[in-house]
Scaffold this active site. Sequence first.
Site, PDB file in Angstrom:
ATOM      1  N   TYR A 116      44.033  50.659  40.950  1.00  0.00           N
ATOM      2  CA  TYR A 116      43.858  49.204  40.978  1.00  0.00           C
ATOM      3  C   TYR A 116      45.013  48.588  41.750  1.00  0.00           C
ATOM      4  O   TYR A 116      46.167  48.987  41.588  1.00  0.00           O
ATOM      5  CB  TYR A 116      43.839  48.645  39.546  1.00  0.00           C
ATOM      6  CG  TYR A 116      43.737  47.141  39.486  1.00  0.00           C
ATOM      7  CD1 TYR A 116      42.498  46.511  39.417  1.00  0.00           C
ATOM      8  CD2 TYR A 116      44.885  46.339  39.512  1.00  0.00           C
ATOM      9  CE1 TYR A 116      42.398  45.128  39.377  1.00  0.00           C
ATOM     10  CE2 TYR A 116      44.788  44.952  39.470  1.00  0.00           C
ATOM     11  CZ  TYR A 116      43.541  44.362  39.403  1.00  0.00           C
ATOM     12  OH  TYR A 116      43.448  42.994  39.369  1.00  0.00           O
ATOM     13  N   GLU A 204      42.087  41.200  45.461  1.00  0.00           N
ATOM     14  CA  GLU A 204      41.980  42.259  44.458  1.00  0.00           C
ATOM     15  C   GLU A 204      41.182  43.436  45.007  1.00  0.00           C
ATOM     16  O   GLU A 204      40.092  43.250  45.558  1.00  0.00           O
ATOM     17  CB  GLU A 204      41.301  41.726  43.189  1.00  0.00           C
ATOM     18  CG  GLU A 204      41.304  42.741  42.047  1.00  0.00           C
ATOM     19  CD  GLU A 204      40.479  42.271  40.848  1.00  0.00           C
ATOM     20  OE1 GLU A 204      39.277  41.982  41.019  1.00  0.00           O
ATOM     21  OE2 GLU A 204      41.046  42.185  39.745  1.00  0.00           O
TER      22      GLU A 204
END
Length: 393
Positions: A116, A204
């Site tokens: 992530y 993101e």
Amino acid sequence: MNIHEYQAKALFEKYGVAVPKGVAVRTAAEFEPALAQLPDAPVVVKSQIHAGGRGKGTFTDGFKGGVKFAKTKADALGFAKAMFNNTLVTAQTGPAGRKVQTIYFTQASDITKEYYLAILLDRVSSRPVIVASTEGGVEIEKVAHETPDKIFKIIVDPAVGLQGYQARELAFRLGLSGDYFKNAVKLITSLYRMFWETDAAMVEVNPLITTPTGQVLALDAKVSFDDNALFRHPELVALRDLNEEDPKEIEASKYSLSYIALDGNIACLVNGAGLAMSTMDIIKHFGGSPANFLDVGGGASKDQVTAAFKIILTDPNVKGILVNIFGGIMDCNTIATGVVAASRELALTIPLVVRLEGNNVAAGKKTLAESGLKIESADTMADAAQKIVKLVA
Ligand code: ADP
Ligand code: MG
């Protein structure tokens, strides 16, 4: 302003952030030519909507998965047909879901591990923060809740930008070495440059992946920009997809009105975000329920008030309107004239309560009283809220 994954990935490429090859299309006729542009299968078919959680989402007709792995191009074509113009419900869309009007075909990557990575603004330090985790592909909120030690953050000093040692520290903490390390440092550096130069509010990548051949790729991309900086990025404004926005909010933005639809029945028209918030609170306090948040800004014109009334009235739940204006910069009589003109033009039939205070308030109240219209005047906020709650009850 949010953009689609395929648009975000085109920006990534421009800045040197590695992504798998892909083609996005908006009509079913383009499915086959788009697939022909990709190298051999497997292919991943991805619904393009402004919401995450697509992979685990379900369409309203029962078809499962807004992101599908296709072993052959024929399978990919079948998935695209099933998704297109179908409504996808994910954990982020709410029960109504979102209609899929763009399909993105992308080369399937061999995934060694999912990570992530995100860049956003940290409100505590007032600086950009890079958030990374070895636990990618899953909901980061869940990781933050269950294993917070697996998330790490690096704060960037905006005056000097991301430093080489910071990008290396991130790659190191992700447990990468060799080619993976080198490629991750390059990707993080490029991603930060994009975040900074586009005035992004958030970038993101979930998941960021490593492949068996040493690559580090962004497999998903979620990007939003700071609306207040869009004036200096016409090329980004061009990426706006109005299909993804509430038509009432689009109409409001044309008149520089900040409008957010809510589910109550008392519409409010207020100047200033703080006053708009407290107006919603006081409606609630007296047992009512606001139908919207609407800030007409510092200097509302007659055109703005008329536009605001029109937008308010397109909501069938609205049973009454509360206008709450503090005349600081604005003259109360200007707003009163605007309210009277708008009520006449729209032949308003639902109850309208107006509370004016401040600059030239006496003239404003006189204009309302002499209009001959059924406008209820109020002196204080409490008085105004009680009146409108009573009238719609
Ligand atoms: P969402 O987060 O909206 O569910 P993603 O783009 O993250 O959508 O896709 C969901 C999952 O599908 C990813 O976590 C990844 O495992 C897989 N996936 C997505 N794109 C690819 C791709 N190009 N190749 C292989 N797997 C992919
Ligand atoms: Mg994702």
